[in-house]
Scaffold this active site. Structure first.
Site: not given
Length: 498
Positions: A172, A291
C-alpha cells in the site's frame, strides 16, 4: 422469483489458480501471538504452534499465506527475526503501535507454513528500506549456499533453502498512513530496480507490485499506470485491496458491494492492458487481490486503545451471517474473473478480521465467514465456465441492476464434477433456479448444501455452533437441466458428478 443460469463445457473463463484461495498473516494484534503461536496451550506442539488452529486452517485448504504484512512490513527490519530467539530485539512497531518481540521470526514462520500445508507469499520492506534489504532477504531464503546470507540461514537451522516463489514489493505504498509512503513515480522506480535485482538473484520468483490500496484513492488509475510504466517488464502481478463495511445497516446495498469488486478488477485490467499496448509488450500482467474482506465492526474499539502492548486484541471483527453472504459473493466474483485474478488473500486468517478465532488457553472457533470460504476453497477447483444469467434485479442506494443471484459454475476435470456456487441476495423471496449445463452427460447429484435461514445479524461468538451447512433436498435433474430452490439470504453449493 425465478432465475436461469446457463453454461457450456466448451465455453470457459479460465482455469483457476489455486492461489486465489490464499490468506494473510500479519504481525498485527493476536494473529501470530495467541493466534497461530501459543506455547503452553493444551494443543501446542513442540514449536509452540497451536495444533487446533492448524487443523482449522487445513479445513480451509489455504494454499498461500501472505507474510509478514501489511502495514507492518513497511517498518520491519527482517534481520531482527533471525538468530537465537533470546538475542532478538524488542521493537516499537509503528504501523499498529504495539511492541514486536520477534519471538516468532522467519524460520519459525516457515516451519509453521510447512505444518499448515501452505506456501508463503513474502513481502519486502520498501517503506523504510529498499533494494539491498530485499535482495539480501531473498538470498537468505532461496540461495542454496556458499554465500554470506545463505550460509547464515544454514547456521540458523535450515540447511535447505526455503524456495519462496511469490514476493510482494512493499505494501500500500500509495497510502498516506503507510510508513515511507511514496508518489507513484518514486515507488515505480524503486519497485522496478528492486524487481530487477531480485530476479538477478533468483529468476524463478514471481513479483507483485503495489496497485492502489483502494479504488476510492484520489490517485487510483494514475497510480497503476505510472507504476506499471516503470516496472512492467520485471513484475508479474499488480495488487488490489478492498474492504467492505455496513455502517449504514442497509442490507440490500451491502450485499451488492461485490459489484464494486468486479468493477475494480475490470478497471485495473484495462489499465494493465493499456500499459501493455503502449509498450508493445507480449507480457500480460495478472492481478493479486491480496487483501479483501469485511472490516468495520472493530474500528470504534480499536480507536480507543492505548498503544505499546504486546499482541493486543486489534481488528477483531465479530462477523455475522450477512458478512458471510457478502464474502460468498466476493468469492464468486474472484472466480468469475479467474482469467486475470490469479492470487487472492482473504485478510486475514486468525483473530484479525479472520474466519478463525482463538481463546487464550482455550478453544478455537469458526466465524460465519469460515463456511463459504471452506466450501469454495475445497470444491472450487478446476475451470470456471462462462455463464449467462437471467434473473430479476433491484436497485440499491449505490448500485443499479443488482441481480438477486450471484453465481458461478466450475468444471473440475480431475474429479469429473460440476460445481455451482450461488448466493440469493433477496431478504424475503426464494429463488427457483434452473441451471442449464450444456455438454455434460450422465449428470447426478453428488452433494447439495445451503447456509440459510439465519438472522442477518447472527454471530457465532457466544454459541460457536449457531450456524451449520445443511443439506438442500430441493435439487432435481432433467438431463442437462438442474432445478433447485435457493432460500432467501442463502449461500448455496451444488456438486454434480459428470
Amino acid at each position: 422469483m425465478k432465475a436461469k443460469v446457463s453454461a457450456s463445457r466448451t465455453q470457459a473463463v479460465s482455469k483457476i489458480d489455486p492461489r486465489i484461495y490464499g490468506s494473510f498473516i500479519e504481525h498485527l494484534g493476536r494473529a501470530v501471538y495467541e493466534g497461530i503461536y501459543e506455547p503452553g496451550h493444551p494443543t501446542a506442539n513442540e514449536k509452540g504452534f497451536r495444533q487446533d488452529v492448524i487443523d482449522a486452517i487445513n479445513e480451509l485448504n489455504v494454499p498461500l499465506v501472505r507474510y509478514p504484512g501489511g502495514n507492518f512490513v513497511s517498518g520491519f527490519k527482517w534481520e531482527d527475526s533471525i538468530g537465537p530467539v533470546e538475542d532478538r530485539p524488542k521493537r516499537l512497531e509503528l504501523a499498529w503501535r504495539s511492541i514486536e518481540t520477534n519471538e516468532v521470526g522467519l524460520h519459525e514462520f516457515m516451519e509453521w507454513s510447512r505444518q499448515a500445508n501452505t506456501e508463503v507469499n513474502m513481502a519486502v520492506n520498501l517503506g523504510t528500506r529498499g533494494i539491498d534489504a530485499a535482495r539480501n532477504l531473498l538470498e537468505y531464503c532461496n540461495h542454496s549456499g556458499g554465500t554470506y546470507w545463505s550460509d547464515l540461514r544454514k547456521e540458523n537451522g535450515d540447511e535447505e533453502p526455503f524456495n519462496i516463489k511469490t514476493w510482494c514489493l512493499g505494501n500500500e505504498m500509495d497510502g498516506p498512513w503507510q510508513i515511507g509512503a511514496k508518489t507513484a513515480d518514486e515507488y515505480g522506480r524503486l519497485a522496478e530496480e528492486t524487481a530487477k535485482v531480485m530476479k538477478l538473484v533468483d529468476d524463478s520468483i514471481e513479483l507483485v507490485v503495489c496497485g492502489s490500496s483502494s479504488s476510492k484513492m484520489p490517485t487510483f488509475g494514475e497510480w497503476e499506470y505510472t507504476v506499471l510504466d516503470h516496472a512492467y517488464e520485471n513484475v508479474d502481478f499488480l495488487s488490489l485491496h478492498l474492504y467492505w463495511e455496513n455502517f449504514e445497516n442497509d442490507l440490500p446495498n451491502y450485499l451488492a458491494k461485490s459489484m464494486e469488486m468486479d468493477r475494480f478488477i475490470k478497471d485495473v485490467v484495462a489499465i494493465c492492458d493499456a500499459v501493455k499496448a503502449k509498450k508493445g509488450s507480449d507480457k500480460q500482467i495478472n492481478l493479486s487481490f491480496d487483501e479483501w474482506n469485511v472490516w468495520y465492526h472493530s474500528k470504534d474499539a480499536d480507536a480507543k486503545r492505548d498503544p505499546w502492548d504486546i499482541a493486543p486484541p486489534l481488528l477483531e471483527d465479530i462477523y455475522n451471517f450477512e458478512d458471510a453472504l457478502l464474502v460468498g459473493c466476493g468469492l464468486i466474483t474472484l472466480l468469475n474473473n479467474a482469467d486475470r485474478v490469479k492470487i487472492a488473500c482473504l485478510a486475514q486468517l486468525v483473530n484479525v478480521i479472520a474466519p478463525i478465532m482463538t481463546i487464550k488457553d482455550g478453544k478455537v472457533w469458526k466465524q460465519p465467514t469460515f463456511y463459504p470460504f471452506m466450501q469454495a476453497s475445497n470444491f472450487g477447483r478446476g475451470t470456471v465456465l462462462t455463464t449467462l444469467t437471467e434473473a430479476p434485479t433491484y436497485d440499491s442506494a449505490e448500485y443499479k441492476d443488482v441481480s438477486y443471484i450471484e453465481s458461478t459454475v466450475i468444471h473440475n476435470e480431475e474429479e469429473n464434477e460440476v460445481v455451482i456456487f450461488a448466493v440469493n441476495r433477496s431478504e424475503d423471496s426464494e429463488l427457483q433456479v434452473e441451471s442449464v449445463l450444456e455438454g455434460f452427460d450422465g449428470l447426478s447429484v453428488k452433494e447439495a448444501t445451503e447456509l440459510a435461514g439465519y438472522d442477518p445479524k447472527l454471530t457465532t461468538k457466544e454459541n460457536h455452533d449457531a450456524m451449520e451447512i445443511k443439506s438442500n433436498d430441493s435439487v432435481e435433474l432433467n438431463d442437462s437441466k438442474v432445478s433447485a430452490t435457493f432460500k432467501p439470504l442463502s449461500w448455496n453449493m451444488i456438486r454434480l458428478s459428470c
